[in-house]
Design an enzyme around this catalytic site. Structure first.
Site, PDB file in Angstrom:
ATOM      1  N   ALA A 173      -9.335  13.396   3.835  1.00  0.00           N
ATOM      2  CA  ALA A 173     -10.024  12.545   2.879  1.00  0.00           C
ATOM      3  C   ALA A 173     -11.462  13.302   2.948  1.00  0.00           C
ATOM      4  O   ALA A 173     -11.968  12.730   3.600  1.00  0.00           O
ATOM      5  CB  ALA A 173      -9.595  11.585   2.124  1.00  0.00           C
ATOM      6  N   ASN A 182      -2.530   2.537  11.412  1.00  0.00           N
ATOM      7  CA  ASN A 182      -4.484   3.139  11.259  1.00  0.00           C
ATOM      8  C   ASN A 182      -5.416   2.467   9.923  1.00  0.00           C
ATOM      9  O   ASN A 182      -5.269   1.928   8.746  1.00  0.00           O
ATOM     10  CB  ASN A 182      -4.513   4.399  11.066  1.00  0.00           C
ATOM     11  CG  ASN A 182      -4.641   5.277   9.716  1.00  0.00           C
ATOM     12  OD1 ASN A 182      -6.217   5.147   9.242  1.00  0.00           O
ATOM     13  ND2 ASN A 182      -3.778   5.300   9.003  1.00  0.00           N
ATOM     14  N   ALA A 183      -6.498   2.585  10.292  1.00  0.00           N
ATOM     15  CA  ALA A 183      -8.072   2.147   9.125  1.00  0.00           C
ATOM     16  C   ALA A 183      -9.420   2.864   9.766  1.00  0.00           C
ATOM     17  O   ALA A 183     -10.180   2.304  10.517  1.00  0.00           O
ATOM     18  CB  ALA A 183      -7.691   0.497   9.489  1.00  0.00           C
ATOM     19  N   ASN A 238      -7.253  10.763  -4.572  1.00  0.00           N
ATOM     20  CA  ASN A 238      -6.617   9.292  -3.138  1.00  0.00           C
ATOM     21  C   ASN A 238      -6.967   8.290  -3.933  1.00  0.00           C
ATOM     22  O   ASN A 238      -7.923   7.682  -3.719  1.00  0.00           O
ATOM     23  CB  ASN A 238      -7.200   9.600  -1.709  1.00  0.00           C
ATOM     24  CG  ASN A 238      -6.327   8.577  -1.369  1.00  0.00           C
ATOM     25  OD1 ASN A 238      -5.804   7.251  -1.669  1.00  0.00           O
ATOM     26  ND2 ASN A 238      -7.154   8.962   0.520  1.00  0.00           N
ATOM     27  N   CYS A 282      -9.203   3.914  -2.457  1.00  0.00           N
ATOM     28  CA  CYS A 282     -10.220   3.836  -2.266  1.00  0.00           C
ATOM     29  C   CYS A 282     -10.570   2.571  -3.540  1.00  0.00           C
ATOM     30  O   CYS A 282      -9.978   2.221  -4.827  1.00  0.00           O
ATOM     31  CB  CYS A 282     -10.651   4.243  -2.539  1.00  0.00           C
ATOM     32  SG  CYS A 282     -10.780   6.265  -1.644  1.00  0.00           S
ATOM     33  N   ASN A 301       1.632   6.494   0.014  1.00  0.00           N
ATOM     34  CA  ASN A 301       0.598   6.702   1.049  1.00  0.00           C
ATOM     35  C   ASN A 301       1.077   5.703   2.052  1.00  0.00           C
ATOM     36  O   ASN A 301       2.001   4.738   1.648  1.00  0.00           O
ATOM     37  CB  ASN A 301      -1.298   6.260   0.147  1.00  0.00           C
ATOM     38  CG  ASN A 301      -2.044   5.990   1.086  1.00  0.00           C
ATOM     39  OD1 ASN A 301      -2.596   6.480   2.204  1.00  0.00           O
ATOM     40  ND2 ASN A 301      -3.327   6.991   0.408  1.00  0.00           N
ATOM     41  N   GLY A 357       3.631  13.827   7.828  1.00  0.00           N
ATOM     42  CA  GLY A 357       2.153  12.744   9.160  1.00  0.00           C
ATOM     43  C   GLY A 357       2.096  12.563   9.819  1.00  0.00           C
ATOM     44  O   GLY A 357       1.550  13.655  10.926  1.00  0.00           O
TER      45      GLY A 357
HETATM   46  C1  LIG Z   1      -4.532   8.128  10.814  1.00  0.00           C
HETATM   47  C2  LIG Z   1      -3.943   8.532   9.522  1.00  0.00           C
HETATM   48  C3  LIG Z   1      -5.201   8.813   8.661  1.00  0.00           C
HETATM   49  C4  LIG Z   1      -5.148   8.849   7.141  1.00  0.00           C
HETATM   50  N1  LIG Z   1      -5.474   9.952   6.047  1.00  0.00           N
HETATM   51  C5  LIG Z   1      -5.119   9.631   5.174  1.00  0.00           C
HETATM   52  C6  LIG Z   1      -6.837  10.319   4.249  1.00  0.00           C
HETATM   53  O1  LIG Z   1      -7.772  10.712   4.693  1.00  0.00           O
HETATM   54  N2  LIG Z   1      -5.735  10.267   2.562  1.00  0.00           N
HETATM   55  C7  LIG Z   1      -4.380   9.847   2.735  1.00  0.00           C
HETATM   56  O2  LIG Z   1      -4.803  10.377   1.169  1.00  0.00           O
HETATM   57  N3  LIG Z   1      -4.139   9.992   2.737  1.00  0.00           N
HETATM   58  C8  LIG Z   1      -4.155   9.248   5.024  1.00  0.00           C
HETATM   59  N4  LIG Z   1      -3.433   9.237   5.395  1.00  0.00           N
HETATM   60  C9  LIG Z   1      -1.736   9.075   4.777  1.00  0.00           C
HETATM   61  C10 LIG Z   1      -0.781  10.498   4.693  1.00  0.00           C
HETATM   62  O3  LIG Z   1      -1.268  11.080   4.275  1.00  0.00           O
HETATM   63  C11 LIG Z   1       0.371   9.485   4.157  1.00  0.00           C
HETATM   64  O4  LIG Z   1       0.816   9.419   3.243  1.00  0.00           O
HETATM   65  C12 LIG Z   1       1.119   8.692   5.267  1.00  0.00           C
HETATM   66  O5  LIG Z   1       1.049   8.641   6.925  1.00  0.00           O
HETATM   67  C13 LIG Z   1       2.501   8.532   5.214  1.00  0.00           C
HETATM   68  O6  LIG Z   1       3.214   9.901   5.818  1.00  0.00           O
HETATM   69  P1  LIG Z   1       4.128   9.741   7.378  1.00  0.00           P
HETATM   70  O7  LIG Z   1       4.668   7.940   7.962  1.00  0.00           O
HETATM   71  O8  LIG Z   1       4.460  10.572   7.792  1.00  0.00           O
HETATM   72  O9  LIG Z   1       2.507   9.396   7.811  1.00  0.00           O
HETATM   73  C14 LIG Z   1      -3.061   9.075   6.326  1.00  0.00           C
HETATM   74  C15 LIG Z   1      -2.562   8.393   7.990  1.00  0.00           C
HETATM   75  C16 LIG Z   1      -2.445   8.739   9.031  1.00  0.00           C
HETATM   76  C17 LIG Z   1      -1.876   7.585   9.771  1.00  0.00           C
END
Ligand SMILES: Cc1cc2nc3c(=O)[nH]c(=O)nc-3n(C[C@H](O)[C@H](O)[C@H](O)COP(=O)(O)O)c2cc1C
Length: 312
Positions: free
Chosen positions: A46, A69-70, A127, A130, A192, A265
């Site tokens: 992002a 995660n945060a 995204n 927010c 997400n 992800g």
């Molecule tokens: C560490 C981390 C950081 C993420 N950062 C973003 C982000 O910057 N923008 C966004 O739209 N989603 C973000 N996501 C969400 C992922 O893109 C994804 O939608 C979500 O993790 C589900 O997929 P997964 O289970 O394969 O991880 C993040 C996820 C993780 C674990």
């Protein structure tokens, strides 16, 4: 044409696999491990107008079947993304989905306007998880009218197609999906992370400094599949599916639910080679199951013309 090639608005993909936003940074670390040209597309971290350091630590925690995660949208800011990260990625012949974020509509609009002019950005991923400052912190993604208004504003500013990344933290995700489609979205990304929390037994306090975090990984796959199954029957724009994908079989399941491409992800943190491995595995499983083209599977779990080839 290859059995895996997929054409979506702005995304001309050799195969339907892309790393998900936030789980691949801007690709630099992964480029040392394998040739990024193998990927169907790349969703970058992002990007916000100003650089962000993110939330205080600890900001990740393990959970059974996933992680919390945060991170807080840590990123180097629009200028660095445009001048350093995107030029690095332009060495590769891979379409870039630029994930954008902000806290007000105007932030998103300015980022969309500028990032969409970068030569290798072929689509934007909006995204909407927010906070919306005007509405007192309510997430853009939880109200259909607010989500639609943001989509419309970003569509007007962007020179490339816009995918809206939906939050699962709502009671009816189809309402939001239909609203953003009507507002002009070219596609959807879903899902997400799911809002979650863990408490440490020793300190008796939340494990993550931010208290709550987003749950991702295999634990959320059934939620994502259910949501894509519901949404794909209500909209006619394509869906990029994500949530717990670790294998080629997971990818087929997403297509059957109604996805037209997928993003991987959390699995990248477990195995950094997971994307090229899934692509190879997909070629094998498709021959094994005699699937002519991956797009034949889109939404087949709910389309009436059931073909039993997957059970062979
Ligand atoms: C560490 C981390 C950081 C993420 N950062 C973003 C982000 O910057 N923008 C966004 O739209 N989603 C973000 N996501 C969400 C992922 O893109 C994804 O939608 C979500 O993790 C589900 O997929 P997964 O289970 O394969 O991880 C993040 C996820 C993780 C674990």
């Amino acid at each position: 044409m290859s059995k895996l090639a997929i054409q979506l608005p702005g995304l001309s993909m050799k195969n339907p696999i892309m790393p998900a936003s936030g789980c691949f940074g801007f690709g630099r670390e992964f480029a040392d491990l394998y040739n990024l040209n193998q990927l169907g597309a790349i969703a970058i971290k992002a990007t916000t107008e100003e650089m962000r350091f993110g939330n205080p630590t600890p900001r990740v925690a393990e959970t059974p079947g996933g992680m919390l995660n945060a991170i807080g949208l840590q990123n180097p800011g629009l200028e660095n993304v445009i001048n350093k990260e995107l030029p690095f990625l332009s060495e590769y012949d891979v379409p870039i989905l630029a994930n954008i974020a902000g806290t007000k509509t105007e932030d998103y609009v300015r980022v969309a306007e500028q990032v969409s002019k970068a030569p290798n950005v072929t689509a934007i991923e909006l995204n909407i998880s927010c906070p919306n400052v005007k509405e007192g912190g309510i997430s853009f993604g939880t109200d259909p009218n607010i989500a639609a208004a943001l989509t419309k504003a970003v569509k007007e500013a962007s020179e490339v197609p816009v995918y809206v990344k939906l939050s699962p933290n709502v009671s009816d995700i189809t309402e939001i999906a239909v609203a953003v489609e009507q507002a002009g979205a070219d596609g959807l990304s879903m899902i997400n992370t799911l809002l979650g929390m863990r408490i440490d037994l020793k300190s008796e306090k939340p494990v993550i400094a931010n208290r709550t975090g987003g749950l991702s990984g295999p634990a959320i796959k059934p939620v994502a599949i259910r949501m894509i199954y519901e949404v794909s029957q209500r909209v006619s724009i394509p869906i990029i599916g994500m949530g717990g994908i670790h294998s080629a079989e997971d990818v087929l399941e997403y297509f059957l639910a109604g996805a037209s491409a997928v993003a991987v992800g959390t699995a990248n943190f477990v195995n950094p080679y997971v994307c090229p491995e899934i692509i190879e595995e997909l070629h094998e499983i498709m021959s094994e199951k005699r699937i002519d083209h991956i797009s034949d599977l889109i939404g087949r779990s709910w389309k009436s013309c059931y073909s039993p080839s997957l059970s062979r």
